[in-house]
Design a protein around this motif. Structure first.
Motif, mmCIF file in Angstrom:
data_model
loop_
_atom_site.group_PDB
_atom_site.id
_atom_site.type_symbol
_atom_site.label_atom_id
_atom_site.label_comp_id
_atom_site.label_asym_id
_atom_site.label_seq_id
_atom_site.Cartn_x
_atom_site.Cartn_y
_atom_site.Cartn_z
ATOM 1 N N LYS A 19 50.051 60.795 -36.491
ATOM 2 C CA LYS A 19 50.931 61.119 -37.615
ATOM 3 C C LYS A 19 51.861 60.214 -37.713
ATOM 4 O O LYS A 19 51.753 58.868 -37.556
ATOM 5 C CB LYS A 19 51.565 62.568 -37.361
ATOM 6 N N GLY A 20 53.214 60.342 -37.728
ATOM 7 C CA GLY A 20 54.286 59.324 -37.949
ATOM 8 C C GLY A 20 54.918 59.480 -39.221
ATOM 9 O O GLY A 20 54.551 60.108 -40.294
ATOM 10 N N GLY A 21 56.072 58.816 -39.323
ATOM 11 C CA GLY A 21 56.682 58.900 -40.749
ATOM 12 C C GLY A 21 56.181 57.969 -41.889
ATOM 13 O O GLY A 21 55.337 57.269 -41.583
ATOM 14 N N ASP A 80 58.896 63.235 -42.655
ATOM 15 C CA ASP A 80 59.327 63.274 -41.023
ATOM 16 C C ASP A 80 57.971 63.040 -40.376
ATOM 17 O O ASP A 80 56.602 62.915 -40.785
ATOM 18 C CB ASP A 80 59.710 64.505 -40.759
ATOM 19 N N ALA A 81 58.130 62.550 -39.072
ATOM 20 C CA ALA A 81 56.804 62.280 -38.536
ATOM 21 C C ALA A 81 55.662 63.358 -38.128
ATOM 22 O O ALA A 81 54.775 63.142 -37.942
ATOM 23 C CB ALA A 81 57.204 61.704 -36.930
ATOM 24 N N ARG A 106 54.842 54.492 -40.592
ATOM 25 C CA ARG A 106 53.344 54.540 -40.117
ATOM 26 C C ARG A 106 52.577 54.411 -41.481
ATOM 27 O O ARG A 106 51.394 54.025 -41.166
ATOM 28 C CB ARG A 106 52.775 55.509 -39.336
#
Length: 155
Positions: A16-18, A35-36, A69
């Motif tokens: 995942k990740g922002g 959000d992440a 990301r």
């Protein structure tokens, strides 16, 4: 990697990740941040478009600042699903931005501005204030649609 498929994009981001959402206009770029954990998209600021090098430097700053990301760019399709000159422009922008090295998802943005405007009207926002926030609100609508798909919605 540039894709229009949520599954391929999700596979490129296994942890995942922002996320950074972009609504590309001819004069401005609306930004939004996810959000992440891929739950919610929030409007960012609207950036005045300049030469691509300056735009890229701003995007790189946002990416570093927010630990981004992946990037989701609105793809302005015609109502029948075909692509016109604006969609081609968004694809070209994505190709140019791909040098940053992050996966890029091109997401159907039909109705995003309308949805964003309705949301701002529901907040009882004045016409003048809406004009300054519509691009970032539309970027949040685009990004939220992609987040919903990435988190298990329809692909």
């Amino acid at each position: 990697m540039i894709t229009t498929g949520a599954l391929a994009f999700r596979d490129a981001l296994p942890d995942k990740g922002g996320l950074l959402g972009l609504d590309l206009g001819t004069q401005t770029i609306g930004t939004a941040f996810g959000d992440a954990g891929w739950r919610i998209a929030s409007p960012g600021k609207t950036i005045r478009r300049g030469k691509f090098g300056a735009d890229k430097a701003l995007m790189e700053g946002l990416i570093r600042e927010r630990a981004i990301r992946g990037i989701v760019i609105g793809l302005p399709l015609n109502m029948d699903g075909s692509e016109g000159p604006r969609a081609q422009s968004s694809r070209a922008y994505a190709r140019n931005l791909s040098v940053i090295g992050l996966p890029i998802l091109l997401w159907d943005e039909r109705w995003s501005t309308t949805g964003a405007e309705r949301g701002l009207i529901d907040q009882d926002m004045s016409r003048a204030k809406r004009a300054t926030r519509i691009d970032s609100a539309a970027a949040a609508v685009i990004l939220q649609g992609a987040i919903d798909a990435l988190a298990g919605g329809m692909f």
